[in-house]
Design a protein around this motif. Structure first.
Motif, mmCIF file in Angstrom:
data_model
loop_
_atom_site.group_PDB
_atom_site.id
_atom_site.type_symbol
_atom_site.label_atom_id
_atom_site.label_comp_id
_atom_site.label_asym_id
_atom_site.label_seq_id
_atom_site.Cartn_x
_atom_site.Cartn_y
_atom_site.Cartn_z
ATOM 1 N N TYR A 38 7.010 -7.961 7.566
ATOM 2 C CA TYR A 38 7.855 -8.087 6.429
ATOM 3 C C TYR A 38 7.255 -7.127 5.315
ATOM 4 O O TYR A 38 7.941 -6.721 4.408
ATOM 5 N N TYR A 39 5.702 -7.160 5.191
ATOM 6 C CA TYR A 39 5.053 -6.514 4.133
ATOM 7 C C TYR A 39 5.969 -4.790 3.818
ATOM 8 O O TYR A 39 6.290 -4.428 2.793
ATOM 9 N N ARG A 40 5.883 -4.160 4.843
ATOM 10 C CA ARG A 40 6.291 -2.885 4.814
ATOM 11 C C ARG A 40 7.713 -2.705 4.388
ATOM 12 O O ARG A 40 8.082 -1.967 3.694
ATOM 13 N N TYR A 41 8.688 -3.667 4.928
ATOM 14 C CA TYR A 41 10.172 -3.695 4.447
ATOM 15 C C TYR A 41 10.228 -4.036 2.757
ATOM 16 O O TYR A 41 10.866 -3.330 2.226
ATOM 17 N N ILE A 42 9.550 -5.060 2.597
ATOM 18 C CA ILE A 42 9.431 -5.656 1.193
ATOM 19 C C ILE A 42 9.006 -4.495 0.428
ATOM 20 O O ILE A 42 9.610 -4.096 -0.669
ATOM 21 N N GLU A 43 7.706 -3.747 0.575
ATOM 22 C CA GLU A 43 7.487 -2.767 -0.265
ATOM 23 C C GLU A 43 8.174 -1.528 -0.309
ATOM 24 O O GLU A 43 8.498 -0.928 -1.213
ATOM 25 N N SER A 44 8.957 -1.213 0.785
ATOM 26 C CA SER A 44 10.050 -0.195 0.780
ATOM 27 C C SER A 44 11.192 -0.405 0.190
ATOM 28 O O SER A 44 11.606 0.339 -0.791
ATOM 29 N N ILE A 45 11.786 -1.666 0.170
ATOM 30 C CA ILE A 45 13.041 -2.134 -0.757
ATOM 31 C C ILE A 45 12.541 -1.887 -2.167
ATOM 32 O O ILE A 45 13.179 -1.578 -2.810
ATOM 33 N N SER A 46 11.311 -2.437 -2.444
ATOM 34 C CA SER A 46 10.986 -2.540 -3.900
ATOM 35 C C SER A 46 10.733 -0.894 -4.564
ATOM 36 O O SER A 46 11.203 -0.741 -5.515
ATOM 37 N N ARG A 47 10.357 -0.207 -3.658
ATOM 38 C CA ARG A 47 10.241 1.366 -4.108
ATOM 39 C C ARG A 47 11.692 2.046 -4.360
ATOM 40 O O ARG A 47 11.762 3.055 -5.106
ATOM 41 N N LEU A 48 12.385 1.717 -3.517
ATOM 42 C CA LEU A 48 13.834 2.389 -3.500
ATOM 43 C C LEU A 48 14.709 1.664 -4.483
ATOM 44 O O LEU A 48 15.705 2.275 -4.761
#
Length: 137
Positions: A38-48
């Protein structure tokens, strides 16, 4: 030990240390159902910001069906919310829940603490040299 082998050994050690710090932080937050994928998804959504499924898939270089499956699981776990676009009712935007925002804060704290730890081990000139070298990567 050859230079490449030594570098590999050092990078693996740093990676293991960061992984352990992440695991410990997740335990502190007490998220029993959390998957580290989930980390990668959460971080990506946060950046976008509030991406659509397609924007997220493009950013992560994954297929939309792959992203959809993971996001559906994350919605069930209350890590992500989706909402209809006011401009196009066929499009959904993704955003982070409070639970995921806590994970981001925790993740940032790990890197802040790790950066501080590294900084304390070097003198100012050495630290500047390290920063210059790392910027080249």
């Amino acid at each position: 030990m050859k230079t490449n082998e030594e570098l590999l050994f050092i990078l693996q050690g740093i990676s293991q240390k960061l992984s352990k710090l992440k695991e410990n932080e997740i335990k502190k937050i007490q998220l029993d159902d959390f998957s580290f994928s989930y980390y990668r998804y959460i971080e990506s959504i946060s950046r976008l910001g509030e991406p659509t499924f397609m924007e997220l898939a493009g950013y992560m270089e994954l297929s939309k069906p792959t992203v959809t499956i993971m996001i559906d699981n994350m919605i069930k776990g209350e890590y992500v919310k989706k909402s209809r676009s006011p401009d196009d009712r066929r499009v959904f935007h993704l955003s982070l829940t409070l639970k995921s925002k806590k994970i981001i804060e925790s993740h940032n704290k790990i890197f802040e603490d790790f950066s501080r730890e590294i900084s304390e081990k070097f003198e100012a000139k050495e630290l500047q040299n390290l920063i210059s070298l790392l910027k080249r990567i």
